[in-house]
Design a protein around this motif. Structure first.
Motif, mmCIF file in Angstrom:
data_model
loop_
_atom_site.group_PDB
_atom_site.id
_atom_site.type_symbol
_atom_site.label_atom_id
_atom_site.label_comp_id
_atom_site.label_asym_id
_atom_site.label_seq_id
_atom_site.Cartn_x
_atom_site.Cartn_y
_atom_site.Cartn_z
ATOM 1 N N PHE A 1 6.908 -1.324 -0.666
ATOM 2 C CA PHE A 1 6.628 -0.603 0.575
ATOM 3 C C PHE A 1 7.618 0.542 0.765
ATOM 4 O O PHE A 1 7.226 1.653 1.164
ATOM 5 C CB PHE A 1 6.692 -1.568 1.775
ATOM 6 C CG PHE A 1 5.389 -2.237 2.084
ATOM 7 C CD1 PHE A 1 4.541 -1.728 3.049
ATOM 8 C CD2 PHE A 1 4.994 -3.373 1.402
ATOM 9 C CE1 PHE A 1 3.335 -2.343 3.341
ATOM 10 C CE2 PHE A 1 3.797 -3.999 1.684
ATOM 11 C CZ PHE A 1 2.951 -3.480 2.653
ATOM 12 N N GLN A 2 8.876 0.267 0.519
ATOM 13 C CA GLN A 2 9.887 1.294 0.736
ATOM 14 C C GLN A 2 9.676 2.478 -0.206
ATOM 15 O O GLN A 2 9.823 3.645 0.193
ATOM 16 C CB GLN A 2 11.273 0.692 0.506
ATOM 17 C CG GLN A 2 12.394 1.611 0.916
ATOM 18 C CD GLN A 2 12.469 1.815 2.424
ATOM 19 O OE1 GLN A 2 13.054 1.017 3.131
ATOM 20 N NE2 GLN A 2 11.890 2.903 2.940
ATOM 21 N N THR A 3 9.306 2.177 -1.464
ATOM 22 C CA THR A 3 9.055 3.248 -2.426
ATOM 23 C C THR A 3 7.847 4.075 -2.010
ATOM 24 O O THR A 3 7.858 5.324 -2.096
ATOM 25 C CB THR A 3 8.831 2.654 -3.820
ATOM 26 O OG1 THR A 3 9.949 1.847 -4.178
ATOM 27 C CG2 THR A 3 8.645 3.751 -4.854
ATOM 28 N N VAL A 4 6.796 3.397 -1.592
ATOM 29 C CA VAL A 4 5.597 4.113 -1.120
ATOM 30 C C VAL A 4 5.940 4.975 0.080
ATOM 31 O O VAL A 4 5.442 6.108 0.224
ATOM 32 C CB VAL A 4 4.478 3.103 -0.788
ATOM 33 C CG1 VAL A 4 3.328 3.798 -0.066
ATOM 34 C CG2 VAL A 4 3.982 2.424 -2.052
ATOM 35 N N TRP A 5 6.797 4.461 0.949
ATOM 36 C CA TRP A 5 7.130 5.180 2.190
ATOM 37 C C TRP A 5 7.789 6.529 1.918
ATOM 38 O O TRP A 5 7.633 7.457 2.696
ATOM 39 C CB TRP A 5 8.052 4.308 3.048
ATOM 40 C CG TRP A 5 7.626 4.300 4.487
ATOM 41 C CD1 TRP A 5 8.215 4.956 5.511
ATOM 42 C CD2 TRP A 5 6.514 3.615 5.034
ATOM 43 N NE1 TRP A 5 7.545 4.733 6.679
ATOM 44 C CE2 TRP A 5 6.472 3.889 6.418
ATOM 45 C CE3 TRP A 5 5.536 2.784 4.502
ATOM 46 C CZ2 TRP A 5 5.516 3.373 7.261
ATOM 47 C CZ3 TRP A 5 4.577 2.267 5.340
ATOM 48 C CH2 TRP A 5 4.562 2.566 6.701
ATOM 49 N N HIS A 6 8.494 6.627 0.815
ATOM 50 C CA HIS A 6 9.185 7.880 0.515
ATOM 51 C C HIS A 6 8.519 8.640 -0.625
ATOM 52 O O HIS A 6 9.162 9.464 -1.291
ATOM 53 C CB HIS A 6 10.658 7.604 0.184
ATOM 54 C CG HIS A 6 11.434 7.056 1.331
ATOM 55 N ND1 HIS A 6 12.122 5.862 1.283
ATOM 56 C CD2 HIS A 6 11.606 7.527 2.602
ATOM 57 C CE1 HIS A 6 12.693 5.636 2.449
ATOM 58 N NE2 HIS A 6 12.392 6.643 3.275
ATOM 59 N N SER A 7 7.244 8.354 -0.844
ATOM 60 C CA SER A 7 6.489 9.058 -1.886
ATOM 61 C C SER A 7 5.504 10.018 -1.235
ATOM 62 O O SER A 7 5.520 10.222 -0.019
ATOM 63 C CB SER A 7 5.748 8.050 -2.769
ATOM 64 O OG SER A 7 4.705 7.427 -2.032
ATOM 65 N N SER A 8 4.630 10.579 -2.071
ATOM 66 C CA SER A 8 3.597 11.488 -1.552
ATOM 67 C C SER A 8 2.365 10.745 -1.046
ATOM 68 O O SER A 8 1.417 11.367 -0.554
ATOM 69 C CB SER A 8 3.179 12.465 -2.665
ATOM 70 O OG SER A 8 2.599 11.735 -3.759
ATOM 71 N N ILE A 9 2.357 9.444 -1.158
ATOM 72 C CA ILE A 9 1.184 8.635 -0.787
ATOM 73 C C ILE A 9 0.993 8.667 0.729
ATOM 74 O O ILE A 9 1.943 8.479 1.502
ATOM 75 C CB ILE A 9 1.359 7.183 -1.281
ATOM 76 C CG1 ILE A 9 1.408 7.162 -2.816
ATOM 77 C CG2 ILE A 9 0.226 6.299 -0.761
ATOM 78 C CD1 ILE A 9 1.775 5.819 -3.400
ATOM 79 N N GLU A 10 -0.252 8.891 1.140
ATOM 80 C CA GLU A 10 -0.594 8.940 2.563
ATOM 81 C C GLU A 10 -1.408 7.724 3.006
ATOM 82 O O GLU A 10 -1.318 7.310 4.161
ATOM 83 C CB GLU A 10 -1.384 10.220 2.868
ATOM 84 C CG GLU A 10 -0.598 11.494 2.594
ATOM 85 C CD GLU A 10 -1.418 12.740 2.890
ATOM 86 O OE1 GLU A 10 -2.600 12.588 3.284
ATOM 87 O OE2 GLU A 10 -0.889 13.854 2.727
#
Length: 653
Positions: free
Chosen positions: A125-134
């Motif tokens: 979750f944390q990695t997704v939160w700081h990625s380009s994923i919307e």
């Protein structure tokens, strides 16, 4: 050197992923179109339609297993779908996702069949939160280890929507806040957590950007979001298929949600039976779904005043109380599958445009519905057990006048009662105006009764029916007394050759001509005459009957005077009775004077019949013919009467 190594590593990973997708025939597609954003539109599984679709290739030959043991379902420049994430490959997944920094083209991520521990899940979750994923979808998650506090960094995210489905927690001994706080404080617009047996959710710690929350098919109760002041931007809240029980508590939950427009509380256990409990809803709430609960008539005392669309289908409502609540903004009301016995009025819903009352207990809908609800554009009242009777005729006429406002007409409108009309469409059911208009029916029946009474009265007067009834009664009474006479009573023995019936005005002819010529001379005839043979003390009618009974023949002296005499009529009536009762030929008619037909009263129809069918003796005016007249008359009444000794012998025998 470090930067060069990092660049080579990233380049190598991209090449591997591209080659793997190519050799396993993984389709590359770009999903650019977003689903229409609507507060009330969400998919059957509960996910917000704002989330970009992540198309999956369901054929096995389109799936590939990488060196890290996860399965690639879809891989494109903007969408990535992976399955079979475990503790063994989660680090590689995190490493892969960390390469999609903000500014990358990857926007949609879907993970299915995820079995990792708590820390690994939070790291994803944390990695997704700081990625380009919307848009992040994660489903079929199994949490294997203890849940503990995690310091989640929500800053600098591109995330817009999160969908979590089917979370299974294997360890129940943990602090609830450590789990719920992670999701409650997420700084995204849309969040969906469905089918996860979630029993609670915390109020956000600060003002939340949530606009859409979907907690479909969980175990949430009335304690959710009570006294929560940080959901000020929330517009859509879906709590379908949970365990809410108190409608007032639900209303208090929404009272602090200043932007809430749509609330779905369907398929819960909601009740509201206490009229003394006040409800307080969000003033902004315009669409409320309370279907499939346990709500009764009292629900109308606990509704948001500004609601425009209200769903109350599949409850226990039997009546819409009048004057309880005035919902001036209500435009659409769904009351299908309840217990209504009639169409509700619109006294409390002046703006109502759509009404659904299908599958209730309505036998005969009110015909004045559209008069009380002039703004209604569509009424769905089909699939009710209609009783095809006169009361329903007005509703059928209403359909013809409504201009197509009845939805489903005519297929959905079918007779259920009576049994003989079951299955008949209402459009084919017809009754006459007379059968359905009670007033007209009563007036018609009254007129027919009056006409019938008038006809009977006229016939009775014209045919003198009362007189005949009275005479029949006298006849039966006399016959009854005769049957009860003691043995030896000579009342019924023939004593006279003939009984003479005549008018008092013709008595001179009888005394001067008839009696002298019959009672004198050879073969004298014994005549019964009322002046000398009626027994004093008995009624005239009884004397007449007795004389007729004791006489072998009855002589009627006919003249215009005869038909004017009431007593002559009696005598003729009783003699005619004897004619039929004894089957004898006992009548002798003497026409003293011609009688014009117009002089014979209507009640003398028997006399008319006798004169038409029987031969009568006409008194000759010429003296030369009178000898033949008397000879014929003697021959007609000639009989040997029994002597007194014979009578005595017959009685003894």
């Amino acid at each position: 050197v470090t930067q060069t190594m990092s660049f080579l590593r990233n380049f190598f990973l991209y090449k591997c992923l591209f080659a793997l997708s190519f050799w396993n025939h993984v389709s590359l597609s770009v999903e650019d179109e977003l689903f229409t954003s609507a507060s009330s539109n969400f998919t059957e599984d509960g996910s917000n339609q704002k989330i970009k679709s992540l198309p999956l290739l369901y054929t096995n030959r389109h799936q590939s297993k990488a060196n890290y043991d996860w399965v690639v379902i879809q891989n494109s420049t903007e969408s990535l779908s992976l399955s079979e994430i475990t503790n063994d490959n989660v680090k590689e997944l995190v490493t892969l996702l960390s390469n999609f920094r903000q500014g990358s083209r990857l926007q949609n991520l879907t993970l299915t069949n995820v079995s990792v521990d708590w820390n690994a899940l939070m790291e994803i979750f944390q990695t997704v939160w700081h990625s380009s994923i919307e848009y992040f979808n994660i489903s079929s998650v199994t949490q294997l280890s203890d849940i503990n506090r995690y310091n989640f960094d929500y800053s600098g995210t591109s995330m817009k929507a999160l969908t979590v489905k089917k979370i299974l927690i294997t360890d129940f001994y943990f602090i609830q806040d450590d789990l719920y706080r992670i999701f409650a404080d997420m700084n995204i617009a849309d969040m969906t957590i469905t089918d996860s047996d979630m029993i609670h959710m915390l109020c956000p710690s600060s003002k939340s950007p949530f606009r859409y929350l979907n907690f479909l098919k969980n175990d949430l109760t009335d304690f959710l979001f009570q006294k929560c002041d940080n959901l000020l931007q929330l517009e859509t809240l879906i709590l379908q298929k949970n365990k809410f029980e108190s409608l007032p508590k639900v209303s208090f939950m929404t009272s602090r949600m200043k932007s809430l427009k749509y609330l779905d509380m369907s398929n819960n256990l909601l009740r509201h039976d206490r009229a003394d409990v006040q409800c307080q809803w969000a003033e902004s709430l315009t669409e409320l779904d309370l279907s499939s609960n346990q709500l009764a008539d009292a629900v109308f005392e606990c509704l948001p005043v500004n609601v425009k669309k209200l769903g109350l289908q599949n409850n226990q409502i039997s009546n819409v109380p009048r004057g309880v609540a005035e919902l001036k903004s209500l435009e659409e009301l769904n009351l299908a599958s309840n217990r209504l016995a009639d169409l509700p009025g619109c006294s409390g819903f002046p703006s109502l445009q759509f009404l659904n009352t299908e599958m209730n207990s309505i036998l005969t809908p009110s015909a004045d519905f559209f008069q009380s609800c002039p703004r209604v554009r569509e009424l769905q009242a089909g699939h009710n057990p209609f009783k095809c009777s006169c009361e329903l005729q007005a509703f059928i006429h209403l359909e013809r006048q409504s201009g197509g406002k009845l939805f489903g007409w005519p297929a959905a409108y079918v007779c259920e009662y009576p049994e003989g009309l079951r299955g008949t469409e209402l459009k084919d059911f017809h009754l006459s105006l007379l059968a359905c208009n009670t007033t007209l029916l009563l007036v018609t029946a009254l007129l027919l009764t009056l006409v019938l009474v008038a006809v009977v009265a006229f016939l009775c007067i014209y045919l003198d029916v009362p007189w005949y009834v009275r005479m029949t009664w006298q006849w039966t009474q006399t016959k009854r007394r005769a049957w009860h006479n003691p043995p030896g009573d000579p009342g019924t023995v023939l004593q006279f050759h003939a009984f003479v019936s005549y008018s008092e005005r013709d008595s001179l002819w009888v005394k001067n001509e008839l009696i002298p010529n019959l009672e004198k001379g050879e073969g004298c005839v014994q005549l019964c005459q009322h002046e000398r043979n009626f027994i004093p003390g008995k009624s005239i009618v009884e004397n007449i009957i007795n004389c007729i009974e004791k006489s072998y023949k009855s002589i009627f002296v006919l003249s215009p005077n005869f038909v004017q005499s009431e007593w002559c009529h009696y005598e003729l009536y009783f003699a005619h009775h004897k004619l039929f009762s004894d089957h004898s030929n006992s009548l002798i008619l003497i026409l003293l004077e011609p009688i014009p037909p117009y002089l014979i009263p209507a009640r003398y129809h028997k006399l008319k019949a006798l004169m038409a069918k029987r031969t009568y003796l006409e008194w000759p005016k010429e003296r030369s013919k009178r000898a033949l007249f008397w000879a014929n008359l003697r021959a007609a009444i000639s009989i040997n009467l029994p002597t007194a000794d014979e009578n005595q012998y017959e009685e003894t025998d």
